[in-house]
Design an enzyme around this catalytic site. Structure first.
Site, short mmCIF file in Angstrom:
data_model
loop_
_atom_site.label_atom_id
_atom_site.label_comp_id
_atom_site.label_asym_id
_atom_site.label_seq_id
_atom_site.Cartn_x
_atom_site.Cartn_y
_atom_site.Cartn_z
N LYS A 41 -17.82 8.93 -31.15
CA LYS A 41 -17.50 9.13 -29.51
C LYS A 41 -16.75 8.53 -29.09
O LYS A 41 -15.50 8.27 -29.59
CB LYS A 41 -18.96 8.10 -29.22
CG LYS A 41 -18.66 6.66 -30.12
CD LYS A 41 -19.96 5.69 -29.40
CE LYS A 41 -19.70 4.69 -29.91
NZ LYS A 41 -21.62 3.84 -29.31
N ARG A 141 -31.92 -1.47 -24.75
CA ARG A 141 -30.96 -0.05 -23.78
C ARG A 141 -31.71 0.99 -24.00
O ARG A 141 -32.31 1.46 -22.75
CB ARG A 141 -29.40 0.23 -24.69
CG ARG A 141 -28.66 1.26 -24.37
CD ARG A 141 -27.06 0.64 -24.81
NE ARG A 141 -27.11 1.49 -26.32
CZ ARG A 141 -26.30 1.46 -27.95
NH1 ARG A 141 -24.89 0.88 -26.60
NH2 ARG A 141 -26.19 1.69 -28.04
N HIS A 172 -31.31 0.79 -33.66
CA HIS A 172 -29.71 -0.38 -33.43
C HIS A 172 -29.72 -1.41 -33.20
O HIS A 172 -30.31 -2.72 -31.92
CB HIS A 172 -29.37 0.05 -32.16
CG HIS A 172 -27.47 0.01 -31.77
ND1 HIS A 172 -26.44 0.73 -32.93
CD2 HIS A 172 -26.98 -0.68 -30.96
CE1 HIS A 172 -25.35 0.21 -32.49
NE2 HIS A 172 -25.61 -0.25 -30.95
N ARG A 225 -24.17 4.57 -39.22
CA ARG A 225 -23.98 5.87 -38.44
C ARG A 225 -22.28 4.42 -37.88
O ARG A 225 -22.47 3.07 -37.48
CB ARG A 225 -24.49 5.46 -36.92
CG ARG A 225 -25.85 6.01 -37.03
CD ARG A 225 -27.27 5.73 -35.46
NE ARG A 225 -27.05 4.60 -35.62
CZ ARG A 225 -27.78 3.55 -35.98
NH1 ARG A 225 -28.83 4.31 -35.84
NH2 ARG A 225 -27.75 2.24 -35.57
N TYR A 270 6.93 -6.08 -9.25
CA TYR A 270 5.82 -6.60 -8.50
C TYR A 270 5.02 -7.90 -8.15
O TYR A 270 4.80 -8.57 -9.26
CB TYR A 270 4.24 -5.72 -8.57
CG TYR A 270 4.81 -4.33 -8.37
CD1 TYR A 270 4.90 -3.64 -7.01
CD2 TYR A 270 4.38 -3.01 -8.87
CE1 TYR A 270 5.46 -2.39 -6.65
CE2 TYR A 270 4.35 -2.09 -9.33
CZ TYR A 270 5.13 -1.38 -8.29
OH TYR A 270 5.54 0.04 -7.79
N CYS A 316 3.70 -2.10 -14.19
CA CYS A 316 3.24 -1.95 -13.67
C CYS A 316 1.56 -0.78 -13.75
O CYS A 316 1.60 -0.52 -15.68
CB CYS A 316 4.67 -0.60 -13.23
SG CYS A 316 5.89 -2.13 -12.86
N MET A 317 2.07 0.77 -13.40
CA MET A 317 1.35 1.69 -13.70
C MET A 317 1.85 2.80 -14.61
O MET A 317 1.02 3.13 -15.86
CB MET A 317 0.70 2.70 -12.71
CG MET A 317 0.06 3.67 -12.47
SD MET A 317 -0.80 4.99 -11.71
CE MET A 317 -1.18 3.76 -10.21
N ASP A 318 3.09 2.34 -14.81
CA ASP A 318 4.02 3.47 -15.89
C ASP A 318 4.67 2.66 -16.73
O ASP A 318 5.56 3.58 -17.48
CB ASP A 318 4.21 4.25 -15.17
CG ASP A 318 3.07 4.68 -14.11
OD1 ASP A 318 2.15 6.03 -14.48
OD2 ASP A 318 3.41 5.23 -12.83
C1 LIG Z 1 -21.98 3.52 -31.21
C2 LIG Z 1 -22.74 3.73 -32.23
C3 LIG Z 1 -23.21 3.40 -33.24
C4 LIG Z 1 -21.51 2.58 -33.45
O1 LIG Z 1 -21.65 1.58 -34.08
P1 LIG Z 1 -19.38 0.52 -34.85
O2 LIG Z 1 -20.20 -0.68 -33.90
O3 LIG Z 1 -18.47 1.23 -34.33
O4 LIG Z 1 -19.71 1.16 -35.76
C5 LIG Z 1 -23.89 3.12 -33.86
N1 LIG Z 1 -25.35 3.18 -33.45
C6 LIG Z 1 -24.77 3.37 -31.82
C7 LIG Z 1 -26.65 3.69 -31.78
C8 LIG Z 1 -24.14 3.84 -31.53
O5 LIG Z 1 -24.09 3.61 -30.07
#
Ligand SMILES: *Cc1c(COP(=O)(O)O)cnc(C)c1O
Length: 375
Positions: A41, A141, A172, A225, A270, A316-318
């Site tokens: 992601k 969540r 999770h 995951r 700045y 700065c920005m850049d």
């Molecule tokens: C982002 C996420 C993960 C991965 O988590 P890490 O800490 O990067 O391993 C796994 N499960 C869910 C539901 C997540 O949102």
């Protein structure tokens, strides 16, 4: 898509070998029957979603997790045919597209199923929509909180002629990256109580982010995951040590774009917050907060030709300025994250200075920083 930032030497460099190393370590450590799905992601935590997914696949990942539907579509468009799970809630209106692209989604309420079913029917979708039921065991969540609600959803999925394929069930953990496992144990108890009402568990039963797999491997289920650790970052920051060496994949480098001698008493940037107390050499680095190099990093350091140099005056920005030990050439190498010679700067140290976590710094690196890949 037009890439803005192609013609610049300020770059994010990604070592794909490091990603493969980290996945290989986890592959050999986990139960062989447990699949590793790579979490890619947020543009692969800033590392580049497609390149990371391909490297992860080569190293043995058998599926992918993303946060939003568009990330899953990007993987499909790039030719990824493995299972892809969208971890967030996707609007039910996209149910036909999800099914057509053979994508799996997290579902956390009966209402979602009730909304998606008629949409699938109206669109005459023939392929089943793969569902992973999300259980809220304490993360607060998304997901089902009670056995009663869960039982109704499981029934909906299992009824004959359902447009859904009950493919997975998951939760999770909120504190898997902490030494104190009190809350983790509380969540695990809730998880066990919830899944007890499911008469037949689906193909994928999963609870583990990186931290859970690294430090609570026994709970893994048959899929993990695996996210931040595949990028070589320790999910706990510095609280717990990983069971193997995590090799960071990302470095951030630039070149000095301007070098000058600044006379004593003259100021920088700045707000004129920095004034030279003696004649000194100042270098300009073409990166700023628009690149995700945060404004709060004033006073932190970079490496110029391997030597620590302080960031002076406001970012700065850049662009931003650094104090040099002596005159150096325009074009000299600046390392903002990574190592040069004997010195190095970790993403962790940048995050510490900003009062945040490395996840936020990594995924905050702007698209206009070109990503350069090495094997
Ligand atoms: C982002 C996420 C993960 C991965 O988590 P890490 O800490 O990067 O391993 C796994 N499960 C869910 C539901 C997540 O949102």
């Amino acid at each position: 898509m037009v890439v803005i930032g192609e013609h610049r030497h300020t770059q994010v460099k990604i070592d794909l070998q490091a990603i493969k190393h980290n996945i290989n370590e986890e592959m050999t450590r986990k139960d062989p029957l447990t699949e590793l799905w790579a979490v890619v992601k947020a543009n692969g935590y800033g590392h580049g979603i497609i390149q990371v997914a391909q490297a992860a696949k080569q190293a043995g990942a058998t599926g992918f997790c993303v946060a939003i539907l568009d990330e899953a579509l990007a993987l499909r468009a790039a030719g990824i045919t493995e299972p892809i799970l969208v971890l967030g809630i996707t609007e039910p209106e996209y149910a036909p597209l999800i099914a057509e692209k053979n994508i799996s989604v997290a579902v956390g309420s009966q209402a979602w199923l009730d909304q998606a079913a008629p949409i699938l029917a109206a669109n005459q979708v023939r392929t089943p929509l793969h569902v992973h039921l999300a259980l809220d065991t304490g993360m607060g969540r998304i997901g089902f909180q009670t056995p009663a609600e869960l039982a109704v959803a499981v029934k909906t999925l299992s009824v004959a002629g359902s447009p859904f394929d009950f493919e997975g069930i998951f939760t999770h953990f909120a504190t898997a990256d902490q030494a104190d496992d009190t809350y983790f144990t509380h969540q695990l108890t809730n998880w066990k109580a919830l899944i007890a009402v499911v008469p037949e568990l689906p193909k994928y039963v999963h609870v583990s982010n990186s931290a859970t797999s690294l430090w609570h491997q026994a709970c893994n289920g048959n899929m993990i995951r695996f996210g931040v650790a595949l990028y070589g970052l320790n999910p706990s920051g510095t609280e717990l040590s990983a069971p193997y060496h995590l090799q960071p994949a990302l470095s951030l480098t630039a070149e000095l774009s301007f070098v000058k001698k600044l006379a004593r008493g003259k100021s920088i940037s700045y707000g004129a917050t920095y004034t030279a107390t003696e004649d000194e050499w100042i270098g300009t680095v073409p990166i700023g907060y628009a690149d995700g190099y945060e404004r709060r990093l004033q006073g932190f350091h970079v490496l110029v030709d391997g030597q620590f140099c302080e960031i002076v005056g406001r970012v700065c920005m850049d662009q931003m300025m650094v104090r040099l030990p002596h005159e150096v050439a325009v074009g000299s190498k600046v390392t903002l994250v990574g190592s040069d010679g004997d010195n190095s700067i970790s993403l962790q140290s940048v995050a510490d200075y900003c009062g945040t976590i490395h996840y936020e710094i990594a995924c905050g690196l702007a698209p206009r920083l070109p990503r350069v890949y090495t094997e």
